[in-house]
Scaffold this active site. Structure first.
Site, PDB file in Angstrom:
ATOM      1  N   GLY B 103      43.302  42.190  40.336  1.00 27.13           N
ATOM      2  CA  GLY B 103      42.532  43.302  40.876  1.00 27.13           C
ATOM      3  C   GLY B 103      41.135  43.583  40.410  1.00 27.13           C
ATOM      4  O   GLY B 103      40.236  42.813  40.651  1.00 27.13           O
ATOM      5  N   CYS B 104      40.955  44.708  39.686  1.00 27.34           N
ATOM      6  CA  CYS B 104      39.621  45.286  39.604  1.00 27.34           C
ATOM      7  C   CYS B 104      38.711  44.700  38.543  1.00 27.34           C
ATOM      8  O   CYS B 104      37.509  44.845  38.620  1.00 27.34           O
ATOM      9  CB  CYS B 104      39.735  46.783  39.387  1.00 27.34           C
ATOM     10  SG  CYS B 104      40.573  47.216  37.849  1.00 27.34           S
ATOM     11  N   VAL B 105      39.260  44.093  37.539  1.00 28.11           N
ATOM     12  CA  VAL B 105      38.407  43.750  36.400  1.00 28.11           C
ATOM     13  C   VAL B 105      37.666  42.428  36.641  1.00 28.11           C
ATOM     14  O   VAL B 105      38.285  41.417  36.876  1.00 28.11           O
ATOM     15  CB  VAL B 105      39.218  43.640  35.100  1.00 28.11           C
ATOM     16  CG1 VAL B 105      38.257  43.550  33.923  1.00 28.11           C
ATOM     17  CG2 VAL B 105      40.118  44.845  34.923  1.00 28.11           C
TER      18      VAL B 105
ATOM     19  N   ILE C  69      40.302  50.173  44.734  1.00 24.45           N
ATOM     20  CA  ILE C  69      41.170  49.594  43.709  1.00 24.45           C
ATOM     21  C   ILE C  69      42.565  50.195  43.872  1.00 24.45           C
ATOM     22  O   ILE C  69      42.710  51.417  43.821  1.00 24.45           O
ATOM     23  CB  ILE C  69      40.660  49.949  42.294  1.00 24.45           C
ATOM     24  CG1 ILE C  69      39.142  49.817  42.188  1.00 24.45           C
ATOM     25  CG2 ILE C  69      41.378  49.148  41.241  1.00 24.45           C
ATOM     26  CD1 ILE C  69      38.627  48.438  42.244  1.00 24.45           C
ATOM     27  N   ARG C 159      28.510  43.340  42.457  1.00 25.81           N
ATOM     28  CA  ARG C 159      28.884  44.723  42.179  1.00 25.81           C
ATOM     29  C   ARG C 159      27.690  45.626  42.490  1.00 25.81           C
ATOM     30  O   ARG C 159      26.546  45.186  42.499  1.00 25.81           O
ATOM     31  CB  ARG C 159      29.302  44.876  40.712  1.00 25.81           C
ATOM     32  CG  ARG C 159      30.522  44.065  40.332  1.00 25.81           C
ATOM     33  CD  ARG C 159      31.797  44.559  41.016  1.00 25.81           C
ATOM     34  NE  ARG C 159      32.951  43.731  40.711  1.00 25.81           N
ATOM     35  CZ  ARG C 159      33.821  43.982  39.739  1.00 25.81           C
ATOM     36  NH1 ARG C 159      33.672  45.046  38.989  1.00 25.81           N
ATOM     37  NH2 ARG C 159      34.839  43.164  39.538  1.00 25.81           N
TER      38      ARG C 159
END
Lengths: 352, 105, 396
Positions: B103-105, C69, C159
């Site tokens: 996921g997010c990392v 997320i 990002r």
């Protein structure tokens, strides 16, 4: 799907006419007090900033209350800093004191400007993260309550950046902070042989290990961890739910000191290990708080004016740092990862 | 863990709808999962990519990186999103029976 | 509404001078179950000293490959309000400037469809909307889109870029950090919303050497404002500082890292040998009324910064000592696109660009990007003799 790929609101739409008139034409600024700045434009027009630390996690009603203040005193304009502080952009000087009074009434204290602690950078912790070794907001609250005088008043030789990362992923990138708290694990992960082949991409798990402590175990369709090589970074768990690494008895916080991102006087530096481990002690982490307090107090007393934490240590030497703080120096402090050798002292010139 | 039913058979899925046992995957499972990812019907173009992903995972035990996926199939990322509106990871990989990407990392 | 959960440990974080996050969650708990359950789960985490969030979670919205997320409680029976508690990242306006009417719209949408809890801001710079259900994600995205708020980045993508306050308020902005970040963000929407690379890529833009956004520490690609010519000295103001008791020798002259500043106490005048100045900004920091940056401004470009995973933290290092930053910033884009192409082609899974350069060498990087080797890139040349020659460079 309404529309996509259109990007953020235009920043110029978020700026007052005064800001837009003087955009790129600012002349100088002055720190009026630890919560207030004034920027003077070449035109002579002035923009006052009232800054206050926020807890980062906020309910919409709190943001609405900030909006109310901004509407009342700032024509509706404000901003946030990169370290979770709100900045009210005030054009009429007469609005500063009433604004501050209302902030106080809300429970917010202006501060963080100049030679202070500005706010503690942090991320999710137990509130929302799936990989933390420590909480974030609880420690931030506990530490900031303790060191609040350094936030409110300019008692420090230079500014001090406090930061917290709840695990080694360091989502807040605290590796260049004056004082940084980092969540750490201390025991290797447990492999769930049943689940791993269903949930994880094994080659990626093997590749995720910085010390190559993981190898495939094809017979079991799983992996094996060489516990001697594992330094519990938890990156395998980040890649794979079947390798949890949490251990409430052993997880805790490390403290790193002496980093900075600014290049003023001395180029940017990494923070270095000061304290390898302090256990989690919710809800207020007394040992951790006491240690951070000690680290800041010693620096405040001993450093010369204008010296950031790391510059102070550079001047007195790390030998003296461990002496004046009373912190133990252990084998854990000595680097044994891939860039270790340049950190060793290849000279007989040191302080006793 | 939740379950889905395909052709009278129960398959365990996680909360994001990824099947838990890759051995249970077949074309009917793919068709079922496709509907959950806004793909009403799997055309030949879809199958090319789905089968590629399934075979790649079987061979290498990992999902291919996006660049490789595009290159090996002669499609660009834009086309992938047209075919799979929820994207290569959530959409195509799920339909192909791969494990959930991290996921997010 | 069930009554508020009992949280004796968390309640110990209500008092004290620093604003309390527990108070914030309680505000939400009075209005919805999710926040009330969050109190309960957090209290449990405090008791057990462990997180109660399941690993990962992949949810999304149509057309995008990131920005959301997934989060699921690992004890949903105890805390049903947290069965699904996903996070959304919203691209912030450049420099985090806000106008209340625009922001209020976002807050209203979030209160309607989510927990009402936010982070201002996430570490990368996005607004974080903390906690909503899977079936609300598309609705939130669409409602926000109608109000002109777009999602930020997540996953192996670009990002959300961020920038310091820059010319919006600061006299030290050598470059228009806000225009640059806004331009690049809009130009690279596809890269931001659709993960396609080996790993994440972060761009952070600072207007001066003080690096207020920690660009060198946190960004793969750092743009730091600088100048080429001479620091401007206002003689009258120098005298004013001295007369007001400012320790010009101790705080300015002695602290200059290259000792290029001299002060004449008789005439109370300061002079700077600019050819030996490294533009560290200390003197300007200390005497903002008297000293100003040079006029020929631009940016230094650095590459490689990232957090410890996998090979230790890196700070970005110089690759372009000076780049003019003229809109529409085509020079920066050209460089970025070359870097992305080389990194995408050669990078292993989850390999940051700095790590790739470490693995393949600056020589390979310079060839791929066409950048010249210059001494400004290094603190000192190599100490080992293990350097390479290409076939063309040696005698056949």
């Amino acid at each position: 799907m309404v529309k996509t790929d259109f990007g953020p609101p235009k920043y110029l739409d978020m700026m007052s006419d005064l800001c837009k008139r003087n955009y790129g034409k600012w002349k100088y600024h002055e720190v009026l007090d630890t919560g207030t700045l004034v920027h003077v434009a070449e035109s002579g027009e002035k923009l006052y900033t009232v800054r206050a630390a926020t807890p980062r996690l906020m309910h919409v009603d709190t943001l609405r209350a900030f909006c109310d203040l901004a509407d009342k005193y700032c024509g509706g304009f404000f901003r946030f800093t990169s370290r979770h502080s709100i900045e009210f952009l005030v054009e009429d000087e007469a609005n500063i004191e009433p604004l501050k009074a209302e902030l106080h009434a809300m429970g917010y204290t202006p501060g963080g400007v100049g030679n202070t602690i500005s706010n503690m950078l942090h991320t999710q912790g137990w509130i929302h993260c799936h990989t933390p070794a420590i909480d974030a907001s609880g420690i931030v609250k506990s530490v900031m309550d303790e060191v609040f005088e350094y936030y409110k008043e300019a008692k420090l030789p230079a500014r001090l950046r406090l930061a917290l990362a709840c695990c080694l992923n360091m989502c807040g990138a605290v590796h260049c902070s004056d004082v940084a708290i980092v969540g750490v694990h201390r025991v290797p992960p447990k492999v769930d042989d049943e689940k791993i082949s269903k949930m994880c991409e094994i080659p990626n798990v093997v590749a995720a290990c910085p010390t190559r402590a993981i190898r495939p175990e094809p017979a079991k369709k799983s992996v094996v961890v060489n516990e001697e090589r594992c330094m519990y970074c938890g990156n395998c768990y980040t890649m794979c739910p079947a390798m949890p690494i949490f251990d409430p008895k052993n997880d805790g916080a490390a403290i790193f000191v002496g980093g900075k991102v600014s290049d003023a006087r001395h180029p940017a530096m990494f923070s270095k290990l000061a304290v390898p481990y302090i256990p989690n002690e919710p809800p207020r982490w007394p040992t951790l708080v006491k240690t951070v307090r000690l680290l800041i107090d010693v620096y405040a007393k001993d450093a010369k004016e204008g010296e950031r934490y790391g510059e102070w240590i550079n001047r007195i030497g790390w030998e003296k740092f461990f002496k004046v703080t009373g912190l133990p120096f252990t084998d854990k402090h000595i680097d044994d990862y891939i860039f270790s050798v340049p950190t060793f002292r290849s000279t007989a010139t040191f302080k006793w | 863990m939740p379950f889905i039913e395909v052709n009278g058979k129960q398959l365990e899925v996680d909360e994001d709808g990824f099947i838990q046992d890759p051995e249970q995957w077949n074309e009917d499972v793919a068709r079922y999962l496709a509907k959950t990812e806004q793909v009403e019907e799997l055309t030949e173009e879809h199958w090319k990519i789905v089968n590629y992903l399934h075979d790649y995972f079987k061979k290498y035990q990992i999902a291919p990186m996006v660049r490789k996926l595009c290159k090996d199939n002669g499609v660009d990322l834009k086309r992938i999103y047209e075919l799979f509106p929820t994207g290569p990871a959530k959409g195509a990989c799920k339909i192909a029976g791969l494990p959930k990407p991290t996921g997010c990392v | 509404m069930p009554e508020l959960r009992k949280t004796p440990m968390l309640d110990q974080l209500l008092d004290g001078p620093f604003p309390s996050f527990v108070k914030e969650i309680k505000k939400g708990a009075e209005k919805n179950d999710a926040c009330n359950d969050l109190l309960g789960q957090l209290e449990l985490s405090y008791e057990e000293k462990i997180t109660h969030w399941k690993h990962g979670g992949i949810v999304g919205v149509t057309g995008y490959g990131g920005g959301v997320i997934g989060r699921y409680s690992d004890v949903p029976d105890k805390f049903p309000g947290l069965t699904e508690f996903h996070t959304m990242r919203i691209n912030q306006p450049a420099g985090w400037f806000y106008k209340t009417d625009r922001l209020r719209k976002l807050l209203d949408i979030w209160e309607k469809r989510g927990s009402g809890l936010t982070n201002f801001h996430g570490a990368t710079g996005d607004i974080i909307l903390l906690g909503t259900h899977t079936d609300q994600l598309q609705a939130v995205t669409d409602d926000l889109a109608r109000e002109g708020w777009d999602l930020g980045g997540s996953g192996s993508d670009l990002r959300t870029p961020s920038a310091c306050v820059g010319p919006g308020r600061c006299e030290w902005a050598c470059i228009d950090t806000l225009d640059i970040v806004d331009t690049l963000t809009r130009r690279y929407q596809n890269e931001l919303h659709r993960p396609m690379w080996p790993y994440k890529f972060k761009i952070k833009i600072a207007g001066c050497a003080n690096d207020g956004v920690a660009s060198k520490a946190r960004a793969d690609f750092s743009i730091i404002g600088t100048w080429k010519d001479n620091i401007q000295i206002n003689r009258t103001e120098v005298v004013n500082y001295v007369n007001a008791g400012f320790d010009i020798i101790g705080q300015v002259v002695d602290k200059c890292p290259t000792k290029c500043i001299s002060y004449n106490p008789v005439t109370k005048s300061l002079s700077i040998d600019n050819s030996n100045c490294v533009r560290c900004h200390n003197c300007i920091n200390k005497m903002p009324k008297a000293l100003r940056q040079g006029k020929i401004t631009g940016a230094t470009i650095l590459i490689g910064g990232h957090a410890p995973i996998l090979q230790s933290a890196f700070m970005s290092w110089v690759i372009v000592p000076f780049m003019e930053m003229k809109p529409p910033y085509d020079e920066v884009s050209e460089l970025l696109e070359k870097i992305w192409e080389w990194w995408d082609e050669n990078g292993k899974m989850r390999e940051r660009v700095g790590e790739l350069i470490y693995r393949l060498g600056m020589r390979s990087f310079l060839q791929a990007t066409g950048l010249p080797a210059v001494p400004q890139m290094v603190l000192h040349p190599r100490t080992n003799p293990f350097y390479f020659w290409s076939k063309e460079e040696v005698n056949q």
